[in-house]
Design a protein around this motif. Structure first.
Motif, mmCIF file in Angstrom:
data_model
loop_
_atom_site.group_PDB
_atom_site.id
_atom_site.type_symbol
_atom_site.label_atom_id
_atom_site.label_comp_id
_atom_site.label_asym_id
_atom_site.label_seq_id
_atom_site.Cartn_x
_atom_site.Cartn_y
_atom_site.Cartn_z
ATOM 1 N N ASP A 1 -22.434 -0.243 -49.400
ATOM 2 C CA ASP A 1 -22.560 -1.108 -48.226
ATOM 3 C C ASP A 1 -23.414 -2.333 -48.547
ATOM 4 N N GLN A 2 -24.497 -2.103 -49.284
ATOM 5 C CA GLN A 2 -25.373 -3.218 -49.644
ATOM 6 C C GLN A 2 -24.623 -4.252 -50.476
ATOM 7 N N ASN A 3 -23.843 -3.763 -51.442
ATOM 8 C CA ASN A 3 -23.112 -4.695 -52.295
ATOM 9 C C ASN A 3 -22.084 -5.496 -51.505
ATOM 10 N N THR A 4 -21.368 -4.806 -50.623
ATOM 11 C CA THR A 4 -20.390 -5.520 -49.802
ATOM 12 C C THR A 4 -21.115 -6.530 -48.919
ATOM 13 N N LYS A 20 -14.116 -3.406 -57.406
ATOM 14 C CA LYS A 20 -14.910 -3.577 -58.635
ATOM 15 C C LYS A 20 -16.399 -3.372 -58.354
ATOM 16 N N LEU A 21 -16.831 -3.804 -57.179
ATOM 17 C CA LEU A 21 -18.234 -3.597 -56.797
ATOM 18 C C LEU A 21 -18.540 -2.097 -56.755
ATOM 19 N N LYS A 22 -17.615 -1.340 -56.175
ATOM 20 C CA LYS A 22 -17.820 0.100 -56.055
ATOM 21 C C LYS A 22 -17.920 0.762 -57.417
ATOM 22 N N SER A 23 -17.138 0.259 -58.360
ATOM 23 C CA SER A 23 -17.167 0.865 -59.689
ATOM 24 C C SER A 23 -18.277 0.262 -60.547
ATOM 25 N N SER A 33 -32.095 -4.833 -47.839
ATOM 26 C CA SER A 33 -30.679 -4.780 -48.233
ATOM 27 C C SER A 33 -30.488 -4.624 -49.737
ATOM 28 N N MET A 34 -31.573 -4.466 -50.481
ATOM 29 C CA MET A 34 -31.373 -4.290 -51.916
ATOM 30 C C MET A 34 -32.113 -3.073 -52.463
ATOM 31 N N TYR A 43 -25.150 9.792 -48.922
ATOM 32 C CA TYR A 43 -25.608 8.566 -48.268
ATOM 33 C C TYR A 43 -26.134 7.554 -49.274
ATOM 34 N N PHE A 44 -26.723 8.045 -50.349
ATOM 35 C CA PHE A 44 -27.297 7.166 -51.371
ATOM 36 C C PHE A 44 -26.244 6.192 -51.901
#
Lengths: 359, 359
Positions: free
Chosen positions: B304-307, A338-341, B198-199, B297-298
């Motif tokens: 990656d940041q969200n995870t 869900k984060l990815k989307s 990280s944001m 990469y964007f």
């Protein structure tokens, strides 16, 4: 039924094997190998500097068997009052930099000065032995036969935390066994440097000269952890290049803010192969230790390191308990999708998962 | 009973205050101030770009009131599908480097190009306002009155994690409100850079020229996080010095390994005060974004940041639950004392404390 094939290997079928050892002796060996000495036995022998018992106690530390670990903990507790008297030196560098040759030369320099040297390693990849120095002891032929040296390869394990914990506990036992210099080797390719940096008094980075890309492959931040950089393989025609690299590293180091210790990291050149520059490295480390002990930074750092390990061990165990919880596994995957989307935020997801844990 | 004192301030005692506002109007204002619009109202107005509603929604995010937070979460969820369309730029630098002047010049450059710019901050010390740029909006006199700019000081709070979470959620709302460039400012003196790094999509470090000690006060590792270093205050007689500093930084940057993005960080010089060099910085950021978007990469970095935020939020909450547990407090202190005296190891202590938790 054994299928017989017409090869020479089966020529002796039906003939009993020769009795090279008596049945009794073989049984005796098996029994003793299986029998673990008592905690008191371990402690008594370790404190006398008995390498065999030290080695077996470290095996208990590294064991995944709960009973072994309990015994190891008891041995550790009793050895603790006799530990903490060694200098702990971390050594890192990428594969090819000459770590094994360097540790051999440096270790021998120390034993010749009357020191007792234990060489341990932190290498989370060691189970598959990706170029770990100590995985291949034969690379340190002379040191391995030195009676004042003890060499132990990295404990195996896939988690850096686990490997590091085992190594840190092994330090205690080596110190109790009278080793006054503990060298912790690590490969300069992962996060293991940070772990090693957190368990040593002095951190040494081995480097090669080379233009421009000399930091390739070294994890960001390692330079900042180093108390000294040693440019190895500075022999023959390479001396000039090594000196240029030294100047460059010195310049780069000056761009960093001063360390909490007040120590300005130094760059030295050496040839482990030709045994040059090793004495100066030892002098430098002694200079550092003297300064740090005088200023009180030495003890402060050790206290900070211990508190760090306490807190980080607890944090790791909390994380493990959460993320290895089967209730969490699937929902976590879903939240990451869900984060990815873009249909949730990390904080909404975290809230949801934390609630699941407590359900 | 009021104690009367013979001062001029009491000359009008007994005289009713003048009715500058009607009782009814005053009541009306109070009622409306207290009344929080519905979630739908918030979302509708935010999506229209209404600054007042955006601002009030951020206040809900920042509130410690549970009901406010629940409302904020609902607003966030509904705004999410309309977010993620902005470029997020992190800006850091030590106090005195000219961050406020720089952000004003840079922000104005962007609004003049038709961009809508939101400026947020992460400053865990902002509750006591230690030199936070945005704590003192008057430093950005022109940008603050620009209708295409929205400036919001750092949320208050003592925990960096909390402050960072609030700012990260505010980004979502700003994006939903149509801001296409989000600038996150942070003071270059603590760990907040890592949180900001990280944001954001692009991380810019402001520096001053100066010999040798130019990195003083900058946290170790910040240089490595920077996608660009801007040497500010390069005006008048300082241009030459700034150019020398540029060369030095470029040399230092080349000592670092290449970034995962494949981007080689650049050093630029600028004078925010004289508005020179600002356009080149904007060009550079656009160049980076174009490259990163093309290479994929964007998006990878954002995922990656969200995870990272999901995992680190959970970890933080697990830690909080443990270390704020009253059963743990005293025993933890005792174990730390024992560590100092060398009568326990971090791992034995951790085991003991973890067992206490589960008792």
């Amino acid at each position: 039924m054994t299928k017989r094939r017409p090869t020479a290997l089966h020529e002796k079928d039906g003939v009993s094997p020769p009795e090279t050892t008596s049945q009794k002796a073989a049984k005796n060996i098996k029994v003793n190998r299986g029998k673990i000495p008592s905690v008191d036995d371990f402690v008594t022998h370790i404190l006398k500097g008995d390498i065999t018992f030290l080695s077996r106690a470290i095996t208990l530390i590294e064991s995944t068997n709960v009973k072994h670990q309990e015994k190891a903990n008891k041995i550790l507790e009793q050895c603790l009052p006799f530990a903490h008297n060694a200098i702990r030196i971390g050594i890192t560098g990428v594969p090819g930099v000459g770590k094994s040759t360097f540790i051999e030369a440096f270790g021998k320099h120390l034993t010749q000065k009357g020191k007792k040297v234990a060489v341990l390693a932190v290498d989370p990849s060691s189970s598959i032995n990706k170029g770990s120095v100590l995985g291949d002891k034969t690379r340190m032929e002379e040191l391995v036969t030195d009676k004042n040296a003890f060499i132990r390869p990295s404990p195996s394990g896939t988690s850096l935390g686990g490997v590091a914990q085992k190594t840190k506990e092994s330090i205690i036992l080596c110190e109790a066994a009278g080793f006054d210099t503990i060298i912790i080797e690590t490969v300069g390719v992962g996060q293991s440097e940070t772990a090693v940096h957190s368990m040593v008094d002095f951190f040494l980075l081995l480097k090669l000269f080379g233009a421009g890309d000399e930091l390739q492959g070294i994890k960001r931040g390692i330079i900042e952890m180093a108390d000294a950089i040693v440019i190895n393989k500075a022999d023959g025609e390479n001396v000039k290049k090594a000196k240029i690299a030294k100047t460059e590293f010195n310049r780069a180091l000056h761009l960093y803010p001063p360390k909490e210790s007040g120590w300005q990291p130094k760059v030295l050149i050496a040839s482990a192969l030709q045994n040059t520059g090793i004495d100066k490295i030892h002098d430098l480390i002694q200079e550092y230790i003297a300064l740090a002990q005088e200023s009180g930074y030495f003890d402060k750092k050790r206290n900070d390191q211990n508190t760090h390990w306490l807190i980080s061990t607890i944090n790791q165990q909390l994380k493990d308990a959460f993320f290895q919880n089967k209730k969490i596994e699937k929902p976590l995957e879903e939240e990451i999708k869900k984060l990815k989307s873009g249909t949730t935020t990390p904080f909404l997801s975290a809230k949801k998962l934390m609630n699941l844990k407590d359900e």
